[in-house]
Design a protein around this motif. Structure first.
Motif, PDB file in Angstrom:
ATOM      1  N   PRO A  40       0.845  -1.207   0.000  1.00  0.00           N
ATOM      2  CA  PRO A  40       0.000   0.000   0.000  1.00  0.00           C
ATOM      3  C   PRO A  40       0.878   1.254   0.000  1.00  0.00           C
ATOM      4  O   PRO A  40       1.940   1.281   0.634  1.00  0.00           O
ATOM      5  CB  PRO A  40      -0.810  -0.139   1.303  1.00  0.00           C
ATOM      6  CG  PRO A  40      -0.059  -1.116   2.133  1.00  0.00           C
ATOM      7  CD  PRO A  40       0.722  -1.974   1.232  1.00  0.00           C
ATOM      8  N   LEU A  41       0.394   2.275  -0.673  1.00  0.00           N
ATOM      9  CA  LEU A  41       1.208   3.474  -0.818  1.00  0.00           C
ATOM     10  C   LEU A  41       0.920   4.521   0.242  1.00  0.00           C
ATOM     11  O   LEU A  41       1.691   5.453   0.420  1.00  0.00           O
ATOM     12  CB  LEU A  41       0.997   4.088  -2.201  1.00  0.00           C
ATOM     13  CG  LEU A  41       1.594   3.285  -3.348  1.00  0.00           C
ATOM     14  CD1 LEU A  41       1.351   3.990  -4.658  1.00  0.00           C
ATOM     15  CD2 LEU A  41       3.076   3.062  -3.139  1.00  0.00           C
ATOM     16  N   ASN A  42      -0.242   4.427   0.919  1.00  0.00           N
ATOM     17  CA  ASN A  42      -0.504   5.405   1.973  1.00  0.00           C
ATOM     18  C   ASN A  42      -1.399   4.780   3.011  1.00  0.00           C
ATOM     19  O   ASN A  42      -2.026   3.749   2.785  1.00  0.00           O
ATOM     20  CB  ASN A  42      -1.140   6.677   1.406  1.00  0.00           C
ATOM     21  CG  ASN A  42      -2.353   6.338   0.568  1.00  0.00           C
ATOM     22  OD1 ASN A  42      -3.269   5.677   1.024  1.00  0.00           O
ATOM     23  ND2 ASN A  42      -2.347   6.770  -0.667  1.00  0.00           N
ATOM     24  N   LYS A  43      -1.439   5.445   4.188  1.00  0.00           N
ATOM     25  CA  LYS A  43      -2.195   4.903   5.309  1.00  0.00           C
ATOM     26  C   LYS A  43      -3.681   4.918   5.014  1.00  0.00           C
ATOM     27  O   LYS A  43      -4.431   4.099   5.492  1.00  0.00           O
ATOM     28  CB  LYS A  43      -1.898   5.698   6.571  1.00  0.00           C
ATOM     29  CG  LYS A  43      -0.481   5.509   7.060  1.00  0.00           C
ATOM     30  CD  LYS A  43      -0.260   6.247   8.357  1.00  0.00           C
ATOM     31  CE  LYS A  43       1.166   6.033   8.834  1.00  0.00           C
ATOM     32  NZ  LYS A  43       1.422   6.774  10.091  1.00  0.00           N
ATOM     33  N   THR A  44      -4.127   5.915   4.228  1.00  0.00           N
ATOM     34  CA  THR A  44      -5.548   6.005   3.901  1.00  0.00           C
ATOM     35  C   THR A  44      -6.011   4.740   3.177  1.00  0.00           C
ATOM     36  O   THR A  44      -7.039   4.179   3.484  1.00  0.00           O
ATOM     37  CB  THR A  44      -5.814   7.228   3.015  1.00  0.00           C
ATOM     38  OG1 THR A  44      -5.317   8.376   3.672  1.00  0.00           O
ATOM     39  CG2 THR A  44      -7.297   7.386   2.760  1.00  0.00           C
ATOM     40  N   GLY A  45      -5.191   4.316   2.249  1.00  0.00           N
ATOM     41  CA  GLY A  45      -5.542   3.106   1.519  1.00  0.00           C
ATOM     42  C   GLY A  45      -5.651   1.918   2.458  1.00  0.00           C
ATOM     43  O   GLY A  45      -6.510   1.065   2.327  1.00  0.00           O
ATOM     44  N   GLU A  46      -4.723   1.891   3.412  1.00  0.00           N
ATOM     45  CA  GLU A  46      -4.702   0.758   4.344  1.00  0.00           C
ATOM     46  C   GLU A  46      -5.956   0.749   5.197  1.00  0.00           C
ATOM     47  O   GLU A  46      -6.563  -0.277   5.440  1.00  0.00           O
ATOM     48  CB  GLU A  46      -3.461   0.880   5.222  1.00  0.00           C
ATOM     49  CG  GLU A  46      -3.027  -0.450   5.800  1.00  0.00           C
ATOM     50  CD  GLU A  46      -1.664  -0.329   6.446  1.00  0.00           C
ATOM     51  OE1 GLU A  46      -1.225  -1.304   7.053  1.00  0.00           O
ATOM     52  OE2 GLU A  46      -1.057   0.744   6.341  1.00  0.00           O
ATOM     53  N   ARG A  47      -6.385   1.947   5.663  1.00  0.00           N
ATOM     54  CA  ARG A  47      -7.564   1.995   6.522  1.00  0.00           C
ATOM     55  C   ARG A  47      -8.791   1.575   5.742  1.00  0.00           C
ATOM     56  O   ARG A  47      -9.651   0.874   6.233  1.00  0.00           O
ATOM     57  CB  ARG A  47      -7.734   3.412   7.071  1.00  0.00           C
ATOM     58  CG  ARG A  47      -6.804   3.721   8.222  1.00  0.00           C
ATOM     59  CD  ARG A  47      -7.355   4.887   9.024  1.00  0.00           C
ATOM     60  NE  ARG A  47      -7.347   6.104   8.205  1.00  0.00           N
ATOM     61  CZ  ARG A  47      -6.295   6.911   8.136  1.00  0.00           C
ATOM     62  NH1 ARG A  47      -5.197   6.652   8.789  1.00  0.00           N
ATOM     63  NH2 ARG A  47      -6.347   7.991   7.394  1.00  0.00           N
ATOM     64  N   ASN A  48      -8.893   2.047   4.503  1.00  0.00           N
ATOM     65  CA  ASN A  48     -10.036   1.655   3.680  1.00  0.00           C
ATOM     66  C   ASN A  48     -10.073   0.153   3.511  1.00  0.00           C
ATOM     67  O   ASN A  48     -11.124  -0.459   3.487  1.00  0.00           O
ATOM     68  CB  ASN A  48      -9.947   2.323   2.300  1.00  0.00           C
ATOM     69  CG  ASN A  48     -10.306   3.784   2.393  1.00  0.00           C
ATOM     70  OD1 ASN A  48     -10.873   4.208   3.382  1.00  0.00           O
ATOM     71  ND2 ASN A  48      -9.955   4.546   1.374  1.00  0.00           N
ATOM     72  N   ASP A  49      -8.916  -0.432   3.389  1.00  0.00           N
ATOM     73  CA  ASP A  49      -8.824  -1.883   3.222  1.00  0.00           C
ATOM     74  C   ASP A  49      -9.388  -2.580   4.447  1.00  0.00           C
ATOM     75  O   ASP A  49     -10.173  -3.517   4.352  1.00  0.00           O
ATOM     76  CB  ASP A  49      -7.364  -2.264   3.003  1.00  0.00           C
ATOM     77  CG  ASP A  49      -7.200  -3.741   2.851  1.00  0.00           C
ATOM     78  OD1 ASP A  49      -8.070  -4.369   2.241  1.00  0.00           O
ATOM     79  OD2 ASP A  49      -6.227  -4.271   3.371  1.00  0.00           O
ATOM     80  N   LYS A  50      -9.006  -2.033   5.650  1.00  0.00           N
ATOM     81  CA  LYS A  50      -9.466  -2.682   6.881  1.00  0.00           C
ATOM     82  C   LYS A  50     -10.971  -2.521   7.030  1.00  0.00           C
ATOM     83  O   LYS A  50     -11.680  -3.429   7.430  1.00  0.00           O
ATOM     84  CB  LYS A  50      -8.746  -2.061   8.074  1.00  0.00           C
ATOM     85  CG  LYS A  50      -7.293  -2.501   8.173  1.00  0.00           C
ATOM     86  CD  LYS A  50      -6.611  -1.861   9.346  1.00  0.00           C
ATOM     87  CE  LYS A  50      -5.143  -2.257   9.378  1.00  0.00           C
ATOM     88  NZ  LYS A  50      -4.423  -1.550  10.431  1.00  0.00           N
ATOM     89  N   LYS A  51     -11.450  -1.334   6.664  1.00  0.00           N
ATOM     90  CA  LYS A  51     -12.883  -1.089   6.779  1.00  0.00           C
ATOM     91  C   LYS A  51     -13.641  -2.035   5.869  1.00  0.00           C
ATOM     92  O   LYS A  51     -14.629  -2.643   6.255  1.00  0.00           O
ATOM     93  CB  LYS A  51     -13.193   0.356   6.368  1.00  0.00           C
ATOM     94  CG  LYS A  51     -12.877   1.384   7.421  1.00  0.00           C
ATOM     95  CD  LYS A  51     -13.212   2.773   6.898  1.00  0.00           C
ATOM     96  CE  LYS A  51     -12.698   3.826   7.870  1.00  0.00           C
ATOM     97  NZ  LYS A  51     -12.892   5.170   7.319  1.00  0.00           N
ATOM     98  N   SER A  52     -13.157  -2.196   4.679  1.00  0.00           N
ATOM     99  CA  SER A  52     -13.870  -3.054   3.727  1.00  0.00           C
ATOM    100  C   SER A  52     -13.849  -4.494   4.190  1.00  0.00           C
ATOM    101  O   SER A  52     -14.808  -5.217   4.059  1.00  0.00           O
ATOM    102  CB  SER A  52     -13.268  -2.910   2.345  1.00  0.00           C
ATOM    103  OG  SER A  52     -11.914  -3.293   2.398  1.00  0.00           O
TER     104      SER A  52
END
Lengths: 178, 329
Positions: B313-325
């Motif tokens: 992942p390139l940024n933390k935002t992407g990572e959080r979205n991943d966890k939420k999904s």
């Protein structure tokens, strides 16, 4: 699971089916000859050459180990295969006429082909062959008027087409009019 | 006949109009003032107002005993709705801005001011980078395929929707057919492809992808055909020969469909099926290439890939979205 993901099993099965069909569709057969085999056709030597059939004629290679005939006198044929030698860059063929009055070796015609042998890989199905680039054709002229190579660049390969034309001095018998 | 009909119509209209005129003015004095009481109070009762009954007439109605005349039904005339009033559609003479119109109109239309809500991307523009290793040809080698290669690829996830991708690998071949008269030896040669994938599940979890893509590829390769045996049965002659150092360049394209599924954390696996087309491949002087690196069998139409993938992942935002999904699932 979302609706889209439910389509995955269908996608997998259809893909496997496509792969199977695709592999089945790949042709693995050689549609031509697996070797170069020059094919000589017979023509009349008139101004408008016509394809003719000859009988009572024997064709064989000069100095063949087995002496096997390429064409015997019992067949009525309009063409004959003339396999070239691969150990030497030339091949000679004898045409012996069995008709009454011509059944003598003195009336035999000979045709000598001189060529370059070129190795060539055609395909995985047909394999490797020799191509023959004909440089020179020499013949006697008892009944043979002339001999020509009819393929482009005089390059004979494994494609099953007429490569050589032999023109004979013959008198055509007109078909009986009905 | 027509004239007679018209005349009768006029007569009927005038009669109707006269009747309507009489009904339209109920307050007008059409009945004698001294015959009707307009309310329910008996005339001889004490009134609550200050007017004496016998001295002042508050209206034009005379004080007559209710026993003498029948009390009429009270009629109410609403101010806003009158069933007898003919319908006249209201016309607009001014537009919504107060400008006088050229001619009155029945309806004033207005543009819909509600704008479509701009879709907000779930994933950022630079979402992740994936690196994959294509193991299809090594797997097929186990089944008997005598050519293939291995390649590594990398793609960039843009909003989890577009994936520009680059592939690079090495292909080779060593093939002796069962009933053939040769051995085809393709030297290890480089090939590369560039392309783009489109993920149909772009607004869903990035754990799964269903994508379609295109590729353009090229390869510069060299091969030899050895152990060639050529027979001339008529002359009883046999030759052994070989064709070496055959070199050429191939250009080709692919259209593909594939899936990618997350297996564990950042590791995924995916496969694709590819339709490929050869744009250009010049044949050397003495051969036709059998295997093209990155393309496969020259006469083949379909190919496939199977990859093991690692995603960064390139940024933390992407990572959080991943966890939420994942949490939603």
């Amino acid at each position: 699971m979302s609706r889209r993901l439910r389509a995955l099993p269908f996608l997998i099965c259809s893909t496997i089916a496509m792969l199977w069909m695709a592999t089945a569709c790949i042709s693995g057969e050689c549609l031509d000859n697996k070797n170069s085999l020059p094919l000589a056709a017979f023509y009349s030597s008139q101004s408008s050459p016509q394809k003719i059939s000859l009988d009572n004629i024997e064709v064989y290679g000069l100095d063949t180990p087995s002496g096997q005939l390429l064409m015997d006198s019992t067949t009525n044929a309009s063409s004959v295969y003339l396999p070239f030698r691969i150990d030497e860059p030339q091949s000679t063929f004898i045409f012996h006429y069995k008709q009454q009055g011509l059944n003598d070796e003195a009336f035999n015609d000979t045709i000598t082909f001189r060529y370059d042998i070129v190795p060539y890989f055609v395909s995985a199905a047909c394999g490797a062959i020799y191509k023959y680039k004909v440089r020179e054709i020499a013949s006697t002229h008892h009944l043979i008027d002339s001999v020509k190579c009819t393929v482009p660049d005089s390059l004979i390969d494994n494609v099953a087409v007429e490569n050589i034309a032999i023109y004979f001095r013959v008198q055509l018998q007109e078909a009986a009019r009905r | 006949m027509r004239l007679l009909t018209l005349l009768m119509g006029i007569i009927l209209a005038s009669v109707a109009y006269s009747q309507h005129s009489q009904e339209q003015a109920p307050n007008q004095a059409t009945t004698p003032a001294d015959s009707i009481a307009t309310d329910t109070l008996p005339l001889d009762s004490v009134l609550t107002d200050s007017l004496a009954v016998d001295s002042i007439a508050v209206d034009s109605i005379a004080t007559v005993s209710p026993a003498e005349t029948p009390r009429p039904t009270r009629k109410l005339t609403p101010v806003d709705v009158d069933d007898n009033k003919p319908f006249r559609p209201s016309l607009h003479y001014y537009d919504s801005k107060g400008e006088l119109l050229d001619e009155p109109v029945l309806f004033l239309s207005q543009l819909d001011t509600i704008r479509k809500k701009k879709r907000k991307h779930i994933y950022p523009d630079l979402n992740a980078v994936s690196i994959g290793l294509n193991l299809w040809d090594p797997i097929m080698a186990v089944t008997g395929q005598r050519y293939g290669g291995i390649d590594i690829w990398a793609d960039l996830s843009i909003q989890n929707r577009f994936f520009p991708i680059i592939e690079a690998g090495v292909g080779y071949a060593h093939y002796t057919p069962k009933d053939g008269n040769f051995t085809y030896h393709g030297r290890p040669s480089f090939y590369a492809k560039v392309g783009l994938n489109y993920n149909f599940f772009f607004d869903d979890t990035d754990a799964y992808q269903l994508y379609a893509g295109i590729r353009g590829g090229f390869s510069s390769f060299t091969y030899d055909i050895t152990d060639i045996t050529i027979n001339s049965p008529y002359w009883e002659e046999t030759h052994l020969t070989e064709i070496r150092d055959q070199h050429t360049l191939a250009l080709y394209g692919e259209a593909l469909l594939g899936i990618k599924v997350r297996i564990y954390k950042a590791f995924s696996m995916g496969w694709s099926i590819r339709y490929h087309h050869l744009f250009k491949c010049d044949n050397p002087a003495n051969s036709v290439p059998h295997y093209i690196p990155g393309f496969g069998n020259r006469n083949g139409v379909l190919g496939a890939s199977f990859s093991v993938i690692y995603t960064i992942p390139l940024n933390k935002t992407g990572e959080r979205n991943d966890k939420k999904s994942l949490g939603k699932k």
